[in-house]
Design a protein around this motif. Structure first.
Motif, short mmCIF file in Angstrom:
data_model
loop_
_atom_site.label_atom_id
_atom_site.label_comp_id
_atom_site.label_asym_id
_atom_site.label_seq_id
_atom_site.Cartn_x
_atom_site.Cartn_y
_atom_site.Cartn_z
N PRO A 180 89.77 -34.08 69.08
CA PRO A 180 88.42 -34.06 68.47
C PRO A 180 87.82 -35.45 68.41
N HIS A 181 86.50 -35.49 68.31
CA HIS A 181 85.78 -36.77 68.29
C HIS A 181 85.66 -37.36 66.89
N ALA A 182 85.80 -36.51 65.88
CA ALA A 182 85.68 -36.98 64.50
C ALA A 182 86.33 -35.97 63.57
N SER A 183 86.59 -36.39 62.34
CA SER A 183 87.17 -35.49 61.35
C SER A 183 86.83 -35.98 59.95
N LYS A 184 86.93 -35.08 58.99
CA LYS A 184 86.80 -35.47 57.58
C LYS A 184 87.48 -34.42 56.72
N LYS A 185 87.96 -34.87 55.57
CA LYS A 185 88.65 -33.98 54.65
C LYS A 185 87.64 -33.21 53.80
N SER A 186 88.00 -31.99 53.47
CA SER A 186 87.16 -31.20 52.57
C SER A 186 87.24 -31.78 51.16
N SER B 144 86.44 -29.91 48.61
CA SER B 144 86.69 -28.76 47.73
C SER B 144 88.09 -28.19 47.88
N ASP B 145 88.72 -28.44 49.03
CA ASP B 145 90.06 -27.91 49.31
C ASP B 145 90.90 -29.04 49.88
N LEU B 146 91.89 -29.48 49.13
CA LEU B 146 92.70 -30.63 49.54
C LEU B 146 93.48 -30.38 50.82
N TYR B 147 93.70 -29.11 51.17
CA TYR B 147 94.51 -28.79 52.34
C TYR B 147 93.66 -28.48 53.57
N LEU B 148 92.36 -28.61 53.43
CA LEU B 148 91.44 -28.26 54.51
C LEU B 148 90.85 -29.52 55.15
N THR B 149 90.88 -29.56 56.49
CA THR B 149 90.29 -30.67 57.24
C THR B 149 89.31 -30.12 58.26
N TYR B 150 88.17 -30.78 58.38
CA TYR B 150 87.17 -30.42 59.39
C TYR B 150 87.31 -31.35 60.60
N TYR B 151 87.31 -30.76 61.78
CA TYR B 151 87.35 -31.53 63.02
C TYR B 151 86.10 -31.21 63.84
N TYR B 152 85.58 -32.24 64.53
CA TYR B 152 84.30 -32.08 65.21
C TYR B 152 84.38 -32.51 66.68
N TYR B 153 83.67 -31.74 67.50
CA TYR B 153 83.51 -32.06 68.92
C TYR B 153 82.02 -32.18 69.21
N GLY B 154 81.62 -33.28 69.81
CA GLY B 154 80.22 -33.47 70.17
C GLY B 154 79.99 -33.20 71.64
N ASP B 155 78.86 -32.62 71.95
CA ASP B 155 78.48 -32.32 73.33
C ASP B 155 76.96 -32.37 73.39
N ALA B 156 76.42 -32.62 74.58
CA ALA B 156 74.96 -32.68 74.71
C ALA B 156 74.31 -31.34 74.40
N TYR C 277 75.92 -28.69 72.46
CA TYR C 277 76.33 -28.03 71.22
C TYR C 277 77.22 -28.96 70.39
N GLN C 278 77.39 -28.58 69.14
CA GLN C 278 78.36 -29.23 68.26
C GLN C 278 79.36 -28.18 67.79
N LEU C 279 80.63 -28.52 67.82
CA LEU C 279 81.68 -27.60 67.40
C LEU C 279 82.41 -28.17 66.20
N MET C 280 82.59 -27.34 65.17
CA MET C 280 83.35 -27.74 64.00
C MET C 280 84.53 -26.79 63.82
N LEU C 281 85.71 -27.36 63.62
CA LEU C 281 86.91 -26.57 63.34
C LEU C 281 87.30 -26.79 61.88
N THR D 86 76.10 -40.99 63.49
CA THR D 86 77.12 -42.03 63.57
C THR D 86 78.41 -41.55 64.22
N LEU D 87 78.74 -40.27 64.04
CA LEU D 87 80.02 -39.77 64.53
C LEU D 87 79.94 -39.08 65.89
#
Length: 251
Positions: free
Chosen positions: A81-87, A89-101, A103-107, A246-247
């Motif tokens: 992934p191109h970027a990530s950040k912690k939730s 609200s949920d300590l065990y949850l992490t968001y991962y991001y993929y950038g593209d011209a 679309y944007q994808l979030m896991l 920025t990300l």
């Protein structure tokens, strides 16, 4: 041993034939190599054409995502992934991001497992199909896809968006679907005003926002998310304008 003139003639005739056959084999091998190179060039050119003029490659790639897959498996398909950040609200949850011209994808990943994912189209004709439905992004209004609002989420401060949640039912494990409109720079003035008007009323504590909600539902969806999580957690994964720039903006 004495060779006759006939024997000498046969031997002399044999070597040119052998050399000709050798040259033919070499020529065939060279031709085959050139054909393979040509075939690779043609395939590469075709893929570039498809990628530039259609979204089929992106649709096929995104269709491989399914809730429940492991994070390692997903990265083997999509890469790191191109970027990530912690939730928050949920300590065990992490968001991962993929950038593209296009679309944007979030896991949304919890315990190394995909708990949900969201896709935002960044170009007008990114009509990716929404799983478990007959809906495609940006083909019609939100209201035309769902007549009734179960619950909705909206903001106009750090990011303008309107999204509503719908349960997909027991046939798909009661997954939650978010469908909505998110602005990463492509909103028209009208779309911006629609979202801002709803949020201004909500900030004022107005109880009757039905008319504003009805107008918001006329927006064309460029965003959906499928998850087994509470919908608010998926909404929290949306990047703000600043985070997006920025990300992911350079990806």
């Amino acid at each position: 041993m004495e060779n006759t003139a006939s024997d000498i003639k046969k031997k002399v005739g044999f070597w040119p034939k052998l050399q000709s056959a050798s040259f033919l084999v070499v020529a065939l091998m060279l031709s085959l190599g050139q054909w393979n190179d040509t075939k690779e060039a043609l395939n590469s050119g075709y893929e570039l054409f498809v990628a530039h003029w259609t979204n089929d490659i992106e649709y096929k790639r995104l269709s491989k995502l399914h809730v429940g897959q492991t994070y390692d498996y997903i990265t083997s398909i999509l890469g790191a992934p191109h970027a990530s950040k912690k939730s928050k609200s949920d300590l065990y949850l992490t968001y991962y991001y993929y950038g593209d011209a296009k679309y944007q994808l979030m896991l949304a990943v919890k315990d190394q497992r995909l708990s949900g994912y969201g896709i935002i189209g960044l170009i007008p004709d990114f009509n990716v199909p929404i799983p478990f439905t007959d809906i495609k992004l940006a083909e019609s209004s939100i209201a035309s896809s769902y007549a009734v609002v179960d619950s909705y989420y909206s903001d106009s401060n750090n990011l303008e968006y309107y999204a509503e949640s719908h349960e997909l039912g027991k046939n798909v494990m009661f997954y939650n679907l978010l469908i909505g409109s998110v602005n990463y720079g492509a909103y028209t003035d009208r779309e911006t005003e629609v979202v801002k008007a709803l949020n201004t009323a909500l900030d004022r504590g107005e109880e009757d926002v039905l008319a504003l909600l009805t107008v918001s539902r006329t927006l064309s969806p460029n965003y959906f998310a499928i998850s087994e999580l509470e919908p608010g957690l998926m909404v929290s994964g949306l990047l703000t304008h600043f985070e997006h720039k920025t990300l992911l903006a350079s990806k």
